[in-house]
Enzyme design. Structure first.
Site, short mmCIF file in Angstrom:
data_model
loop_
_atom_site.label_atom_id
_atom_site.label_comp_id
_atom_site.label_asym_id
_atom_site.label_seq_id
_atom_site.Cartn_x
_atom_site.Cartn_y
_atom_site.Cartn_z
N CYS A 200 61.29 13.49 49.65
CA CYS A 200 61.86 12.64 48.60
C CYS A 200 61.43 13.37 47.17
O CYS A 200 60.29 13.46 47.23
CB CYS A 200 62.21 11.34 48.51
SG CYS A 200 63.03 10.47 47.20
N LEU A 201 62.23 13.76 46.20
CA LEU A 201 61.60 14.46 45.24
C LEU A 201 60.94 13.22 44.43
O LEU A 201 59.91 13.55 43.43
CB LEU A 201 62.71 15.02 43.98
CG LEU A 201 63.42 16.32 44.78
CD1 LEU A 201 64.72 16.43 43.90
CD2 LEU A 201 62.45 17.20 44.91
N HIS B 123 70.59 9.36 52.39
CA HIS B 123 69.49 9.02 51.80
C HIS B 123 69.74 8.95 50.28
O HIS B 123 69.33 8.11 49.56
CB HIS B 123 68.64 10.35 51.93
CG HIS B 123 67.30 10.50 51.20
ND1 HIS B 123 66.13 10.69 51.77
CD2 HIS B 123 67.19 10.54 49.70
CE1 HIS B 123 65.01 10.73 50.74
NE2 HIS B 123 65.85 10.52 49.42
N GLU B 124 70.56 9.70 49.78
CA GLU B 124 71.04 9.63 48.23
C GLU B 124 71.62 8.44 47.96
O GLU B 124 71.49 7.61 46.95
CB GLU B 124 71.84 10.84 47.79
CG GLU B 124 71.13 12.17 48.02
CD GLU B 124 69.73 12.44 47.56
OE1 GLU B 124 69.30 11.49 46.51
OE2 GLU B 124 68.84 13.00 48.10
N HIS C 97 69.47 5.75 47.49
CA HIS C 97 68.94 5.46 46.28
C HIS C 97 69.67 4.53 45.09
O HIS C 97 68.98 3.89 44.61
CB HIS C 97 68.83 6.73 45.67
CG HIS C 97 67.62 7.56 46.05
ND1 HIS C 97 66.28 7.20 45.68
CD2 HIS C 97 67.21 8.58 46.52
CE1 HIS C 97 65.40 8.00 46.02
NE2 HIS C 97 66.08 8.87 46.58
NI NI Z 1 65.20 10.87 47.64
#
Ligand code: NI
Length: 172
Positions: A94-95, A136-137, A140
């Protein structure tokens, strides 16, 4: 314009984001900025809360083959409308949690509905890396990170590393 990516732990990464009501030029600009930020990182997905904006907006491009045309996707109000029973395991990163990776199990195939950059309703079935990335997004947008799927000890270890990284960055 490139935006700054928030690093975990940050309270803004734990919030449930609000649906986008009107697609304004400001939101389109935000989506374009997110794609620029994601490609620059580089990453395969980015969610608005990662740049401190608590709107339901994600961008992704999971094209990995050298020479293959990029496929930037902008999704407002993305929603998973169906998930397969069959699962897939990917090593996720993850960034907002740089250089930390762990295996996460998720449904292998998902149907996703969203509003595109032009305000049109879209629906598509995603498989493999695309399916993992879109899940995943969307997580968030609900204040959930991939480390929330890990055992508490491993999660705490990663969080401590990130706290240390943030302290070092603040001092630099
Ligand atoms: Ni992420």
């Amino acid at each position: 314009m490139k935006r700054t990516i928030l690093i975990h732990p940050d309270p803004r990464l734990k919030k449930v984001c609000a649906p986008v009501a009107d697609l304004t030029d400001e939101l389109r600009k935000l989506a374009d900025d997110m794609l620029e930020t994601m490609y620059d990182a580089p990453g395969v997905g980015l969610a608005a809360p990662q740049i401190g904006v608590l709107d339901r907006l994600i961008v992704l491009d999971c094209v990995k083959e050298e020479g293959e045309a990029p496929r930037p996707l902008i999704m407002f109000n993305p929603e998973i409308i169906a998930s397969s029973d069959e699962t897939n395991v990917y090593e996720e990163g993850c960034l907002s949690i740089p250089e930390q990776y762990a295996e996460v199990t998720r449904p292998k195939v998902v149907d996703v509905a969203w509003i595109d950059r032009d305000g049109n309703a879209q629906q598509e079935t995603f498989d493999g890396l695309w399916a993992t990335c879109v899940q995943h997004e969307i997580d968030h947008l609900n204040g959930k990170l991939f480390i929330d799927y890990l055992k508490p000890l491993k999660r705490q270890m990663i969080t401590r590393k990130m706290q240390k990284l943030k302290r070092e960055k603040a001092r630099a």
